[in-house]
Motif scaffolding. Sequence first.
Motif, PDB file in Angstrom:
ATOM      1  N   TYR A   4       0.830  -1.208   0.000  1.00 49.03           N
ATOM      2  CA  TYR A   4       0.000   0.000   0.000  1.00 49.03           C
ATOM      3  C   TYR A   4       0.867   1.262   0.000  1.00 49.03           C
ATOM      4  N   VAL A   5       2.042   1.175   0.603  1.00 49.37           N
ATOM      5  CA  VAL A   5       2.935   2.337   0.593  1.00 49.37           C
ATOM      6  C   VAL A   5       3.441   2.579  -0.835  1.00 49.37           C
ATOM      7  N   LYS A   6       3.796   1.483  -1.525  1.00 46.04           N
ATOM      8  CA  LYS A   6       4.282   1.616  -2.897  1.00 46.04           C
ATOM      9  C   LYS A   6       3.179   2.149  -3.813  1.00 46.04           C
ATOM     10  N   LYS A   7       1.947   1.685  -3.564  1.00 45.36           N
ATOM     11  CA  LYS A   7       0.816   2.156  -4.374  1.00 45.36           C
ATOM     12  C   LYS A   7       0.648   3.669  -4.222  1.00 45.36           C
ATOM     13  N   GLU A   8       0.782   4.138  -2.992  1.00 41.42           N
ATOM     14  CA  GLU A   8       0.678   5.581  -2.759  1.00 41.42           C
ATOM     15  C   GLU A   8       1.750   6.348  -3.523  1.00 41.42           C
ATOM     16  N   LEU A   9       2.958   5.791  -3.499  1.00 38.29           N
ATOM     17  CA  LEU A   9       4.056   6.433  -4.232  1.00 38.29           C
ATOM     18  C   LEU A   9       3.764   6.427  -5.735  1.00 38.29           C
ATOM     19  N   ASP A  10       3.260   5.287  -6.229  1.00 43.29           N
ATOM     20  CA  ASP A  10       2.905   5.188  -7.638  1.00 43.29           C
ATOM     21  C   ASP A  10       1.849   6.234  -8.011  1.00 43.29           C
ATOM     22  N   ASN A  11       0.831   6.324  -7.168  1.00 47.70           N
ATOM     23  CA  ASN A  11      -0.261   7.277  -7.438  1.00 47.70           C
ATOM     24  C   ASN A  11       0.240   8.704  -7.538  1.00 47.70           C
ATOM     25  N   LYS A  12       1.185   9.009  -6.690  1.00 45.76           N
ATOM     26  CA  LYS A  12       1.718  10.375  -6.693  1.00 45.76           C
ATOM     27  C   LYS A  12       2.878  10.532  -7.686  1.00 45.76           C
ATOM     28  N   LYS A  13       3.133   9.477  -8.456  1.00 44.76           N
ATOM     29  CA  LYS A  13       4.228   9.496  -9.443  1.00 44.76           C
ATOM     30  C   LYS A  13       5.559   9.879  -8.817  1.00 44.76           C
ATOM     31  N   ILE A  14       5.827   9.302  -7.679  1.00 49.19           N
ATOM     32  CA  ILE A  14       7.082   9.572  -6.992  1.00 49.19           C
ATOM     33  C   ILE A  14       8.065   8.450  -7.272  1.00 49.19           C
ATOM     34  N   GLU A  15       9.276   8.817  -7.597  1.00 56.09           N
ATOM     35  CA  GLU A  15      10.295   7.835  -7.961  1.00 56.09           C
ATOM     36  C   GLU A  15      10.774   7.069  -6.729  1.00 56.09           C
ATOM     37  N   TYR A  16      10.871   5.749  -6.886  1.00 58.30           N
ATOM     38  CA  TYR A  16      11.465   4.962  -5.813  1.00 58.30           C
ATOM     39  C   TYR A  16      12.062   3.692  -6.417  1.00 58.30           C
ATOM     40  N   SER A  17      13.025   3.121  -5.666  1.00 60.70           N
ATOM     41  CA  SER A  17      13.535   1.822  -6.083  1.00 60.70           C
ATOM     42  C   SER A  17      13.654   0.929  -4.862  1.00 60.70           C
ATOM     43  N   GLU A  18      13.598  -0.384  -5.098  1.00 64.18           N
ATOM     44  CA  GLU A  18      13.757  -1.347  -4.013  1.00 64.18           C
ATOM     45  C   GLU A  18      15.044  -2.129  -4.231  1.00 64.18           C
ATOM     46  N   THR A  19      15.724  -2.389  -3.132  1.00 62.46           N
ATOM     47  CA  THR A  19      16.964  -3.157  -3.233  1.00 62.46           C
ATOM     48  C   THR A  19      17.226  -3.860  -1.916  1.00 62.46           C
ATOM     49  N   SER A  20      18.061  -4.889  -1.976  1.00 60.99           N
ATOM     50  CA  SER A  20      18.444  -5.521  -0.724  1.00 60.99           C
ATOM     51  C   SER A  20      19.890  -5.175  -0.379  1.00 60.99           C
ATOM     52  N   ASN A  21      20.451  -4.240  -1.112  1.00 57.58           N
ATOM     53  CA  ASN A  21      21.875  -3.979  -0.971  1.00 57.58           C
ATOM     54  C   ASN A  21      22.173  -2.541  -0.554  1.00 57.58           C
ATOM     55  N   LEU A  22      22.565  -2.380   0.692  1.00 53.19           N
ATOM     56  CA  LEU A  22      22.887  -1.049   1.214  1.00 53.19           C
ATOM     57  C   LEU A  22      24.187  -0.530   0.595  1.00 53.19           C
ATOM     58  N   GLU A  23      25.150  -1.415   0.566  1.00 54.07           N
ATOM     59  CA  GLU A  23      26.494  -1.050   0.136  1.00 54.07           C
ATOM     60  C   GLU A  23      26.527  -0.401  -1.248  1.00 54.07           C
ATOM     61  N   SER A  24      25.753  -0.974  -2.172  1.00 56.81           N
ATOM     62  CA  SER A  24      25.820  -0.510  -3.555  1.00 56.81           C
ATOM     63  C   SER A  24      24.975   0.729  -3.807  1.00 56.81           C
ATOM     64  N   THR A  25      24.102   1.075  -2.872  1.00 55.45           N
ATOM     65  CA  THR A  25      23.206   2.206  -3.114  1.00 55.45           C
ATOM     66  C   THR A  25      23.501   3.413  -2.241  1.00 55.45           C
ATOM     67  N   ILE A  26      24.285   3.215  -1.214  1.00 55.81           N
ATOM     68  CA  ILE A  26      24.497   4.281  -0.228  1.00 55.81           C
ATOM     69  C   ILE A  26      25.091   5.538  -0.880  1.00 55.81           C
ATOM     70  N   GLY A  27      25.858   5.350  -1.949  1.00 54.38           N
ATOM     71  CA  GLY A  27      26.534   6.472  -2.591  1.00 54.38           C
ATOM     72  C   GLY A  27      25.606   7.508  -3.198  1.00 54.38           C
ATOM     73  N   SER A  28      24.375   7.088  -3.474  1.00 55.26           N
ATOM     74  CA  SER A  28      23.449   7.995  -4.165  1.00 55.26           C
ATOM     75  C   SER A  28      22.562   8.786  -3.193  1.00 55.26           C
ATOM     76  N   LEU A  29      22.685   8.513  -1.905  1.00 60.55           N
ATOM     77  CA  LEU A  29      21.689   9.034  -0.943  1.00 60.55           C
ATOM     78  C   LEU A  29      22.072  10.382  -0.354  1.00 60.55           C
ATOM     79  N   ASP A  30      21.026  11.208  -0.107  1.00 62.84           N
ATOM     80  CA  ASP A  30      21.199  12.441   0.664  1.00 62.84           C
ATOM     81  C   ASP A  30      20.905  12.201   2.143  1.00 62.84           C
ATOM     82  N   ILE A  31      20.006  11.260   2.365  1.00 63.37           N
ATOM     83  CA  ILE A  31      19.609  10.910   3.731  1.00 63.37           C
ATOM     84  C   ILE A  31      19.576   9.398   3.835  1.00 63.37           C
TER      85      ILE A  31
END
Lengths: 306, 306, 306
Positions: A195-222
């Motif tokens: 339901y959280v993802k559906k809300e994001l979809d409805n609002k056309k908000i970009e998101y991605s899912e991953t199981s890997n912190l190490e490979s994604t941490i570089g792109s984050l502001d928070i």
Amino acid sequence: MLKGRHLIDIMDFSIEELDEIFKLSNQIISKEEQFSHLCEGKLLATLFYEPSTRTRLSFESAMMRLGGKVIGFSDAGSSSVSKGESIADTIRVIGCYADIAAMRHPKEGAPKIASMYSNIPVINAGDGGHQHPTQTLADLLTIKSIKGTMSNLRIGCCGDLKFGRTVHSLIKAMSRYENNSFTLISPKELKIPDYVKKELDNKKIEYSETSNLESTIGSLDILYMTRVQKERFFNEEDYIRLKDSYILDKEKISRAKDDMIVLHPLPRVNEISYEIDSDPRACYFKQAKYGMYVRMALIVKLLGIQ
Amino acid sequence: MLKGRHLIDIMDFSIEELDEIFKLSNQIISKEEQFSHLCEGKLLATLFYEPSTRTRLSFESAMMRLGGKVIGFSDAGSSSVSKGESIADTIRVIGCYADIAAMRHPKEGAPKIASMYSNIPVINAGDGGHQHPTQTLADLLTIKSIKGTMSNLRIGCCGDLKFGRTVHSLIKAMSRYENNSFTLISPKELKIPDYVKKELDNKKIEYSETSNLESTIGSLDILYMTRVQKERFFNEEDYIRLKDSYILDKEKISRAKDDMIVLHPLPRVNEISYEIDSDPRACYFKQAKYGMYVRMALIVKLLGIQ
Amino acid sequence: MLKGRHLIDIMDFSIEELDEIFKLSNQIISKEEQFSHLCEGKLLATLFYEPSTRTRLSFESAMMRLGGKVIGFSDAGSSSVSKGESIADTIRVIGCYADIAAMRHPKEGAPKIASMYSNIPVINAGDGGHQHPTQTLADLLTIKSIKGTMSNLRIGCCGDLKFGRTVHSLIKAMSRYENNSFTLISPKELKIPDYVKKELDNKKIEYSETSNLESTIGSLDILYMTRVQKERFFNEEDYIRLKDSYILDKEKISRAKDDMIVLHPLPRVNEISYEIDSDPRACYFKQAKYGMYVRMALIVKLLGIQ
């Protein structure tokens, strides 16, 4: 106009109303002594039907630093309030004694019911796995104060995204601001609910899912860390195999931006290594401080004193 | 002169002394802000050897609204005070810290013993099934304030008249004023004890006993409701058969006078239907408010500040 | 300079620093009203991981009598603070809310650890069987105030000298002053530990050991009584045979000097007969009062307000 209002769900307040609270929070932070008598003669009731020492003490110190006083209970077990009495009756009696109430309750919806019968403002201080809007206020004020903006941020949420109510509320709240995006980092067992993802979809908000912190941490502001609880796993093997991937340590944070900030609602257990504490990006203790200040502002606003 | 006195039993105070307290209560009610610094620098100790959240919070808010502060404990279980230490020693230590004490204790007579060794005023905040004089003060102030008199009233007491200590105290207290009479409404299993009736006989005070609320409500100026607890009955059938007769609902209150007032010491369970709450005759939440104000006046008087 | 310091062990402070605290204590005692606003706007956190009502209330009344306020918890059971969170994290969060903290903990060393991570002064309010430095401060202030000196005194310690941490600390503290000597009175099962005697030997301080209170009481300037707990004995016979020898009664005190003073950390059970309470030499309730005053002075000093 927030005077006399309740805060049950972070979405109860408009962006403008939240801004009003953050503005007052910043005034308090910069000139605290000017606010130290503002609530003199006022009483806050902390009605904690389940213990939550950190949240209770944050509310109590907030009220006291404004010159107000506090009555209440810290545990329904050592309280007679709950014995057979309805929430409706309790809040009406408390309304005879106090000027504002903060309620923590194991049952979802209890603070909402209280607010329906109350003649004083009711603040939801956490109801079951449901809402904890003052934690979200703390998160937002921390972001606004340290990042200087609420928009154009890539927010990583890491850990238990299935049961973590603070994460759900944060996503909901940050979705209201412009051009934010989310990276949802969790083991597959603890993925964010649909339901959280559906809300994001409805609002056309970009998101991605991953199981890997190490490979994604570089792109984050928070990076918003939460605890991965052993009890959530079907078997211990999975837990042991997975838990280390979600522990933030020196090695992993070395890949992050210099101005990324690490948040955590606390208490932490081991999901953030102690060696991170001295990293300038570690902002979770500042976040606790902001939590107190934002509760000060909230109390002032709901009492209609400023 | 009430300065330095204890309040253990409502009969400790003369009618004139009660009047003094009620007079001050009304002054506080009409100009509360004038009293908000009166107890500055004073400390109330709330010594609750058993939990009673409502009473404790009433005392604490009373002291705080006078500008005073509060120390104490809410449960002997989480307290070390009770561990082997005598009440006499405890109150002497507390007398080093605080200026006045309110004591709740499961054992009858404990506050009396405390008062014998204490160098500060001790208020009985309820001792077992025995006395709860500040509840009676609240009842009396409510009656005086809303009915405008303490005399010439027909007072109905309904529910558990056998174990209900608040009813016993109320009858004793109201018997001291002129020309009051009582209607004692209860199932036969929960009739008023003989010693109470003997006292009424001795004072030649009119009373009647009945098991029927519906047929007698029309004659009452005051209806004091109490809870009928399931545990008091020998068998569940009797309880089920009887309990509805002692629930105040719209149908029953329709037979009452327009200016009858309904009181209840709270908490209620189901003995007053929720639909009654909006009836102007329902005064039980006002009664909680009066309870706080009368405790404010009591504290001021025993401290000898006014 | 005591501002910003912690108090974990009584030996943390030099004799000069202790003197500073005692001097301020006496100023507070003689002109309390001049100090009643000194800590306005300041918050004390009482972090009691195990209940100790007397100590907690002493700290809380101390802070409140200085115009300050108090947040905290009285029992880790009804607290969520302890759940998995490290002492280090807890004190850092508390440091966001409060200006000074008093910590009681069942584990030895916990307040020490807290102080290492804390940005606010931490006072050890008792850690297991280890240290309880503010009790020793209370003992010292009482001796100084009533005897008028800290030197040239014969101090009798009576009762459980094996496990009684207050006695160990008192001996350590009084050994720093000139020409004091000790009479150690206990059953052989509860004799003072060897390491304490070694310390006395090293410092060439005179002491004697005895199992007989009656025959030695006449030589004492101070008699420090402690409880003899039944649980300490291997068999009940020994306990019954011995316990009466260590009960201070009229008969035994008749052999004492007129200006001897009797101290006790409280709570007492039966080791001091009630008939002694009215003897002018009985100073244990005064000691509780001095305990509050010395905590007031300590708080002021650690906050650096005076």
